[in-house]
Each structure stands twice: as structure tokens, then as C-alpha cells.
Design a protein around this motif. Structure first.
Motif, mmCIF file in Angstrom:
data_model
loop_
_atom_site.group_PDB
_atom_site.id
_atom_site.type_symbol
_atom_site.label_atom_id
_atom_site.label_comp_id
_atom_site.label_asym_id
_atom_site.label_seq_id
_atom_site.Cartn_x
_atom_site.Cartn_y
_atom_site.Cartn_z
ATOM 1 N N TRP A 24 0.827 -1.213 0.000
ATOM 2 C CA TRP A 24 0.000 0.000 0.000
ATOM 3 C C TRP A 24 0.857 1.257 0.000
ATOM 4 O O TRP A 24 0.509 2.263 -0.626
ATOM 5 C CB TRP A 24 -0.966 0.010 1.181
ATOM 6 C CG TRP A 24 -2.211 -0.768 0.902
ATOM 7 C CD1 TRP A 24 -2.586 -1.951 1.467
ATOM 8 C CD2 TRP A 24 -3.227 -0.445 -0.044
ATOM 9 N NE1 TRP A 24 -3.776 -2.377 0.926
ATOM 10 C CE2 TRP A 24 -4.191 -1.461 0.004
ATOM 11 C CE3 TRP A 24 -3.415 0.608 -0.940
ATOM 12 C CZ2 TRP A 24 -5.326 -1.446 -0.805
ATOM 13 C CZ3 TRP A 24 -4.551 0.613 -1.735
ATOM 14 C CH2 TRP A 24 -5.482 -0.400 -1.660
ATOM 15 N N MET A 25 1.996 1.216 0.694
ATOM 16 C CA MET A 25 2.913 2.368 0.658
ATOM 17 C C MET A 25 3.489 2.540 -0.738
ATOM 18 O O MET A 25 3.685 3.678 -1.193
ATOM 19 C CB MET A 25 4.033 2.191 1.687
ATOM 20 C CG MET A 25 3.566 2.424 3.103
ATOM 21 S SD MET A 25 4.891 2.568 4.308
ATOM 22 C CE MET A 25 5.602 0.951 4.258
ATOM 23 N N ALA A 26 3.743 1.443 -1.446
ATOM 24 C CA ALA A 26 4.230 1.541 -2.823
ATOM 25 C C ALA A 26 3.169 2.140 -3.740
ATOM 26 O O ALA A 26 3.486 2.946 -4.627
ATOM 27 C CB ALA A 26 4.647 0.158 -3.330
ATOM 28 N N VAL A 27 1.902 1.791 -3.529
ATOM 29 C CA VAL A 27 0.818 2.389 -4.318
ATOM 30 C C VAL A 27 0.743 3.889 -4.051
ATOM 31 O O VAL A 27 0.631 4.699 -4.981
ATOM 32 C CB VAL A 27 -0.535 1.702 -4.006
ATOM 33 C CG1 VAL A 27 -1.695 2.477 -4.610
ATOM 34 C CG2 VAL A 27 -0.538 0.277 -4.517
ATOM 35 N N MET A 28 0.812 4.279 -2.791
ATOM 36 C CA MET A 28 0.749 5.710 -2.451
ATOM 37 C C MET A 28 1.955 6.471 -3.009
ATOM 38 O O MET A 28 1.823 7.605 -3.476
ATOM 39 C CB MET A 28 0.678 5.905 -0.928
ATOM 40 C CG MET A 28 -0.576 5.376 -0.304
ATOM 41 S SD MET A 28 -2.032 6.137 -1.027
ATOM 42 C CE MET A 28 -3.130 4.761 -1.044
ATOM 43 N N GLY A 29 3.117 5.851 -2.986
ATOM 44 C CA GLY A 29 4.303 6.476 -3.576
ATOM 45 C C GLY A 29 4.169 6.660 -5.077
ATOM 46 O O GLY A 29 4.579 7.677 -5.638
ATOM 47 N N GLY A 30 3.577 5.682 -5.739
ATOM 48 C CA GLY A 30 3.327 5.794 -7.171
ATOM 49 C C GLY A 30 2.339 6.900 -7.497
ATOM 50 O O GLY A 30 2.501 7.637 -8.473
ATOM 51 N N ALA A 54 6.748 6.623 -14.850
ATOM 52 C CA ALA A 54 7.300 5.865 -13.723
ATOM 53 C C ALA A 54 6.250 5.677 -12.630
ATOM 54 O O ALA A 54 6.131 4.593 -12.042
ATOM 55 C CB ALA A 54 8.525 6.579 -13.160
ATOM 56 N N GLY A 55 5.476 6.708 -12.347
ATOM 57 C CA GLY A 55 4.411 6.596 -11.349
ATOM 58 C C GLY A 55 3.348 5.601 -11.760
ATOM 59 O O GLY A 55 2.862 4.816 -10.942
ATOM 60 N N ALA A 56 2.986 5.619 -13.050
ATOM 61 C CA ALA A 56 1.967 4.687 -13.533
ATOM 62 C C ALA A 56 2.448 3.241 -13.432
ATOM 63 O O ALA A 56 1.686 2.350 -13.028
ATOM 64 C CB ALA A 56 1.594 5.018 -14.970
ATOM 65 N N VAL A 57 3.708 3.010 -13.756
ATOM 66 C CA VAL A 57 4.264 1.654 -13.660
ATOM 67 C C VAL A 57 4.293 1.190 -12.204
ATOM 68 O O VAL A 57 3.936 0.045 -11.887
ATOM 69 C CB VAL A 57 5.675 1.598 -14.292
ATOM 70 C CG1 VAL A 57 6.388 0.301 -13.951
ATOM 71 C CG2 VAL A 57 5.581 1.778 -15.798
ATOM 72 N N CYS A 58 4.679 2.081 -11.300
ATOM 73 C CA CYS A 58 4.709 1.732 -9.870
ATOM 74 C C CYS A 58 3.313 1.400 -9.348
ATOM 75 O O CYS A 58 3.128 0.418 -8.628
ATOM 76 C CB CYS A 58 5.303 2.871 -9.053
ATOM 77 S SG CYS A 58 7.064 3.075 -9.259
ATOM 78 N N VAL A 59 2.333 2.233 -9.704
ATOM 79 C CA VAL A 59 0.963 1.993 -9.236
ATOM 80 C C VAL A 59 0.418 0.696 -9.802
ATOM 81 O O VAL A 59 -0.184 -0.105 -9.069
ATOM 82 C CB VAL A 59 0.048 3.188 -9.604
ATOM 83 C CG1 VAL A 59 -1.413 2.849 -9.371
ATOM 84 C CG2 VAL A 59 0.428 4.418 -8.801
ATOM 85 N N MET A 60 0.629 0.461 -11.084
ATOM 86 C CA MET A 60 0.109 -0.773 -11.690
ATOM 87 C C MET A 60 0.783 -2.016 -11.109
ATOM 88 O O MET A 60 0.111 -3.017 -10.838
ATOM 89 C CB MET A 60 0.284 -0.735 -13.207
ATOM 90 C CG MET A 60 -0.652 0.222 -13.904
ATOM 91 S SD MET A 60 -0.593 0.152 -15.689
ATOM 92 C CE MET A 60 1.054 0.725 -16.033
ATOM 93 N N GLY A 61 2.090 -1.949 -10.911
ATOM 94 C CA GLY A 61 2.798 -3.099 -10.360
ATOM 95 C C GLY A 61 2.391 -3.416 -8.931
ATOM 96 O O GLY A 61 2.124 -4.577 -8.587
#
Length: 71
Positions: A24-30, A54-61
Motif C-alpha cells: 500500500w505504501m508503494a501504491v501511495m508512492g506511485g 514511472a508513477g503509472a508503472v509503480c501503481v500498476m505493479g
């Protein structure tokens, strides 16, 4: 390494909670990267589009990892 190769110890509630909160922290960071990228793009900075990507890739991953994790 624990037996069975499970690094998070799948039977442990603490391990599951730590993995979930980290994802969830990775989603918020994205999402934060997406916001910074949008602001940068609107202000005329060319790297803003790469930040958005980069943000879109982080959120999707991270979202996929949350969705497909063992329950």
C-alpha cells in the motif's frame, strides 16, 4: 530462508500485514509520483512525462501485487 522458500512466512499474520502495508505504501508512492509528474508537465518540464510514466508503472505493479497475492 524459512522452509518451503516462503520469505514472508505465509502462515504468519505479522508477515502478511507487513507485506500488505508495504504494498500500500508503494501504491501511495506511485500516486505521489503521478501527481509530481502532472505538476511538472503542466509547468513545462519535459521530464514530467517520464515521471508520470514511472508513477503509472509503480501503481500498476503494486496494485497487481496486492490483487494477486495469496489470501
Amino acid at each position: 530462508m524459512p522452509e518451503g522458500g516462503d520469505m514472508l512466512d505465509g502462515g504468519s499474520q505479522l508477515g502478511e500485514a507487513a507485506a500488505t502495508s508495504g504494498l500500500w505504501m508503494a501504491v501511495m508512492g506511485g500516486i505521489l509520483l503521478l501527481l509530481v509528474g502532472v505538476i511538472a508537465a503542466f509547468s513545462g518540464m519535459r521530464p514530467g512525462f517520464w515521471i508520470i510514466l514511472a508513477g503509472a508503472v509503480c501503481v500498476m505493479g503494486a496494485s497487481a501485487a496486492l490483487y494477486f497475492r495469496k489470501k
